[in-house]
Motif scaffolding. Structure first.
Motif, PDB file in Angstrom:
ATOM      1  N   VAL A  54      -1.887   0.658  -0.789  1.00 16.29           N
ATOM      2  CA  VAL A  54      -0.827  -0.350  -0.918  1.00 16.29           C
ATOM      3  C   VAL A  54       0.168  -0.299   0.246  1.00 16.29           C
TER       4      VAL A  54
ATOM      5  N   TYR B 173       2.651   6.691  -0.937  1.00 16.96           N
ATOM      6  CA  TYR B 173       1.450   6.480  -1.762  1.00 16.96           C
ATOM      7  C   TYR B 173       0.349   7.328  -1.130  1.00 16.96           C
TER       8      TYR B 173
ATOM      9  N   ASN C 142       0.992  -4.886   1.054  1.00 17.72           N
ATOM     10  CA  ASN C 142       2.331  -4.854   1.657  1.00 17.72           C
ATOM     11  C   ASN C 142       2.216  -4.857   3.185  1.00 17.72           C
TER      12      ASN C 142
ATOM     13  N   LYS D 264      -3.067 -10.512  -3.475  1.00 20.18           N
ATOM     14  CA  LYS D 264      -2.878 -10.109  -4.865  1.00 20.18           C
ATOM     15  C   LYS D 264      -4.146  -9.370  -5.309  1.00 20.18           C
TER      16      LYS D 264
ATOM     17  N   ASN E 110      -6.006  -2.632 -10.463  1.00 16.59           N
ATOM     18  CA  ASN E 110      -4.815  -1.825 -10.250  1.00 16.59           C
ATOM     19  C   ASN E 110      -5.179  -0.662  -9.337  1.00 16.59           C
TER      20      ASN E 110
ATOM     21  N   LEU F 250       0.600   1.098 -11.145  1.00 10.40           N
ATOM     22  CA  LEU F 250       0.839  -0.152 -10.406  1.00 10.40           C
ATOM     23  C   LEU F 250      -0.031  -1.196 -11.092  1.00 10.40           C
TER      24      LEU F 250
ATOM     25  N   VAL G  85       3.280  -4.083  -7.275  1.00  4.92           N
ATOM     26  CA  VAL G  85       2.789  -3.619  -5.965  1.00  4.92           C
ATOM     27  C   VAL G  85       3.800  -4.009  -4.880  1.00  4.92           C
TER      28      VAL G  85
ATOM     29  N   TYR H 143       7.211  -1.944  -5.454  1.00 10.10           N
ATOM     30  CA  TYR H 143       7.085  -0.485  -5.336  1.00 10.10           C
ATOM     31  C   TYR H 143       7.893   0.091  -4.141  1.00 10.10           C
TER      32      TYR H 143
END
Ligand code: AHR
Length: 756
Positions: free
Chosen positions: A482, A487, A516, A583, A587, A592, A598, A601
């Motif tokens: 992500v 993470y 992201n 998107k 998960n 998340l 997401v 976060y």
């Protein structure tokens, strides 16, 4: 993945249509071609953009030439007028190991480095349309395109003959030039053709400015010229789209476009002959002359590739013959450098350059779907042939995005005859269900019998053991990240890369989009705050895919084994750009659970280990936050009670009512525009100061005397600034320069068009 163009940064949905590949079981294309190759010939084409009708016809000509029926697989990348995007595209093609790179460069300079990279990768490069100005001509095989200077000279010659034919003195010609993209061969040649003729003939060249080959800019520039000069009688537009815009501006200014300049007309001339409207204007007399610029390079480039395929050496420069068109009959021939050329009428021959609009529309959809690295079997199965292969993956390693017939990369590799000897699993385990930070033990996959080796034990990421490293020859990485520094999947990847570098084993990353990946934000990790939740000197949100990050890790020498010590191949996604917001349908980890979470976060995780719950043990972790301490605070009117669940056992404030905010209903585009939103944390901190308790908002310090939030930010500066009462803007300003430096540094490693 499909683009939803409803928001500024296009939202992409993980709904990959199997464009040219099915999933699982798919073998490399077996179709033969005339060159003795068993597979399709893959051509990566970096197109400038879609600025003009010429460009659209050119793209379509390439797509029509390089079809699968003809034995080709064309990867098309639209550079959107930016050289940086085109350089990235070429790098992506190199990573993909395409057979040929075709480059239509936006401008001439700045290509040496990336073409050198293509040369080192032994991929022949064919330049099309505009030229490149490189110190070593061996950096490309050959070029095909127009003689832009000749086009300019022809047009200037026509102006001369025509104006003489109607008895205008040279010094009565007051010309403005709406140039093309500055620095492109088309602009350089056409501008030169006019300016030399103006000098020789004593014409009054009033002004030059770029219209970027677009109608909008052409209109703008012409409107400005008309305000500044009241004696313009000739407009030299360096393409038809600019001419259409210029004519609009002329008419809006109450003037008349046409060849009768003795009676006040403003005469417009232009280049291309591809735009239907421009041809109508030419018939009307609004455009007096058009120099052909032929866009149909597809078959020509194909011809060059065919020569290279059979070992022939094509001419280095391949010029296309082009004509001149005018509906005015005064001038039948023109002469340039002693050679005469006929002037043709606006008839059928010029119409032949036009590709119907309906077909051109096809081009606009070329990039509509994202293809994941793992869907491109042709590119990576050959690397695994005869090799004991290990996978670093988890539950997210699904081929493409077929949610109905889900196929895991592990099953797909086995079906394709790959000998998979081990699966390495990160935090949360192979199934992706284990609690954050919990010990994950090794096991065996029930379905395939392949050993699952955990890279996460005792609450921390582990390096693989030497025994585990002995189980394979090549490591394939396919895992959904992500893009946030705390993470941990990239940390496992880092350790795997290092272990592979030490053991001389190849690493293949099957890349996936970064949800992201459309911005960069947050402080760079300071050494002192390296931890299990942050390893590399990168911002909290680095905006790179795992494939790009792996390239940076290797290229920057961040592995203890040194610069480029890992034998790394990244199979990039196709049709993905950093500006796209993706998107995910799976998960990436148990907490998340939604697309909103997401994206939130990077803004809400800082509540972890403070006196505020981030919603673990609810349906919306990271999209809600709250605390029992906030009872009675008016703006914290959302209530939730954390309970123990799979992936969130014994959550903070279990069974207690928390009062806070739910961000779950926020629109994705709204969240995406905020980047890291520090207001949530700052407001909560400030409210907590008003609550009567002796607790610290930040929770307890660890054995090294540090707060967890400082590990997350990678520095204590943000926390201290919040305590001092600084605003989010002030805090962000403190790391703006670092981000700019980081972005410069990461540039060579990007595989996808940059967002900013
Ligand atoms: O490089 C060719 C030029 O680029 C065409 O004349 C123009 O229309 C295009 O955008």
């Amino acid at each position: 993945m499909k683009k939803n163009v409803g928001i500024a940064a296009a939202i992409l949905f993980l709904a990959v249509t199997a464009v040219s590949c099915g999933i699982g079981g798919k073998k490399p294309e077996e179709k033969g071609n005339d060159f003795g190759r068993e597979k399709l010939i893959t051509v990566g084409f970096s197109q400038v953009g879609a600025e003009s009708d010429w460009r659209n016809s050119n793209s379509l000509s390439m797509q029509n030439a390089f079809t699968q029926d003809e034995g080709y697989n064309l990867i098309f990348k639209n550079g959107q007028q930016k050289q940086a995007n085109q350089i990235t595209a070429v790098r992506t093609f190199i990573q993909q190991g395409v057979d040929y790179i075709v480059l239509a460069p936006v401008t001439e300079s700045g290509w040496d480095f990336v073409l050198q990279e293509a040369k080192e990768a032994e991929i022949p490069v064919i330049i099309v349309d505009r030229m490149v100005d490189v110190s070593n001509k061996d950096l490309y095989s050959c070029w095909v395109g127009s003689d832009f200077e000749l086009e300019g000279k022809k047009m200037a010659s026509w102006i001369k003959y025509y104006t003489q034919s109607i008895g205008i003195d040279s010094d009565d010609l007051h010309i403005v030039n709406i140039q093309g993209t500055i620095g492109s061969t088309a602009q350089i040649g056409r501008t030169k053709g006019l300016s030399e003729a103006a000098r020789e003939n004593g014409w009054d060249l009033l002004a030059e400015a770029s219209g970027d080959f677009t109608e909008t800019k052409g209109r703008e520039v012409m409107a400005d010229f008309l305000k500044r000069y009241d004696n313009i009688n000739v407009v030299y537009c360096e393409n038809d789209n600019e001419a259409i815009g210029a004519i609009d501006a002329i008419i809006s200014a109450g003037k008349h476009p046409g060849p009768d300049i003795r009676n006040g007309d403003i005469m417009v001339v232009s280049f291309d002959g591809v735009n239907k409207e421009a041809l109508e204007y030419a018939k009307e007399g609004w455009i007096s002359c058009i120099a052909e610029c032929n866009p149909m390079h597809g078959p020509r480039v194909k011809g060059l590739i065919e020569m290279l395929e059979v070992g022939e050496v094509p001419d280095k420069l391949n010029y296309v013959d082009e004509r001149l068109f005018s509906s005015i009959e005064n001038v039948k021939t023109i002469v340039v450098d002693g050679v005469s050329y006929n002037v043709e009428g606006i008839g059928d021959s010029i119409q032949g350059l036009i590709i119907p609009k309906a077909e051109i529309e096809v081009d606009k959809h070329v990039e509509a779907d994202i293809l994941l690295g793992n869907e491109q079997f042709d590119f990576y199965l050959p690397l695994l042939e005869g090799k004991r292969t290990a996978l670093f993956t988890n539950h997210t390693g699904i081929i493409g995005n077929d949610t109905i017939n889900e196929k895991h990369i592990l099953d797909a590799l086995i079906e394709n005859g790959v000998e998979v000897t081990a699966v390495f699993a990160p935090e949360h385990g192979f199934r992706g269900t284990a609690d954050a930070g919990s010990d994950v033990s090794s096991s065996v996959d029930e379905k395939t019998g392949v050993p699952i080796l955990s890279l996460y034990g005792d609450g921390d990421t582990k390096e693989p053991s030497s025994k585990d490293m002995d189980t394979f020859d090549v490591l394939v990485i396919d895992i959904q990240d992500v893009g946030v520094r705390y993470y941990t999947y990239y940390i496992s990847m880092y350790y795997m890369m290092e272990a592979c570098a030490k053991a001389g084993k190849k690493v293949v990353v099957l890349d996936r989009p970064n949800p992201n990946g459309f911005y960069v934000d947050g402080p760079i990790l300071e050494d002192e705050y390296k931890s299990k939740a942050g390893l590399l000197p990168i911002p909290v949100v680095h905006g790179m895919t795992l494939g790009e990050l792996a390239r940076m890790i290797n290229g920057e020498g961040w592995l203890s084994t040194g610069k480029n010590s890992c034998d790394l191949t990244v199979i990039p996604c196709q049709n993905y750009h950093h500006e796209d917001i993706v998107k995910l349908t799976k998960n990436p980890s148990p907490n998340l659970k939604t697309a909103e979470a997401v994206l939130l976060y990077p803004s809400t995780c800082y509540f972890e280990n403070t006196v505020v719950s981030v919603g673990r043990g609810t349906d919306n972790p990271f999209a809600v936050f709250g605390s029992p301490y906030f009872e009675g605070i008016e703006s914290y009117d959302y209530e939730f009670t954390p309970v123990s669940t799979e992936g969130a056992s014994n959550p903070v404030f279990e069974g207690q009512v928390c009062y806070g905010i739910s961000l779950q209903s926020k629109k994705l585009n709204e969240i995406s525009e905020e980047h890291i939103n520090l207001n949530y944390l700052i407001d909560a901190y400030n409210y907590f100061q008003e609550v009567n308790t002796d607790k610290s908002f930040w929770g307890k310090k660890d054995k090294y005397g540090k707060f967890w939030v400082d590990y997350l930010f990678g520095t204590n500066k943000v926390r201290l600034a919040i305590e001092e009462g600084q605003s989010p803007e002030q805090i962000k300003a403190s790391f703006t320069d670092d981000i700019a430096r980081f972005k410069e540094k990461r540039k060579p490693y990007l595989l996808y068009q940059d967002a900013e």
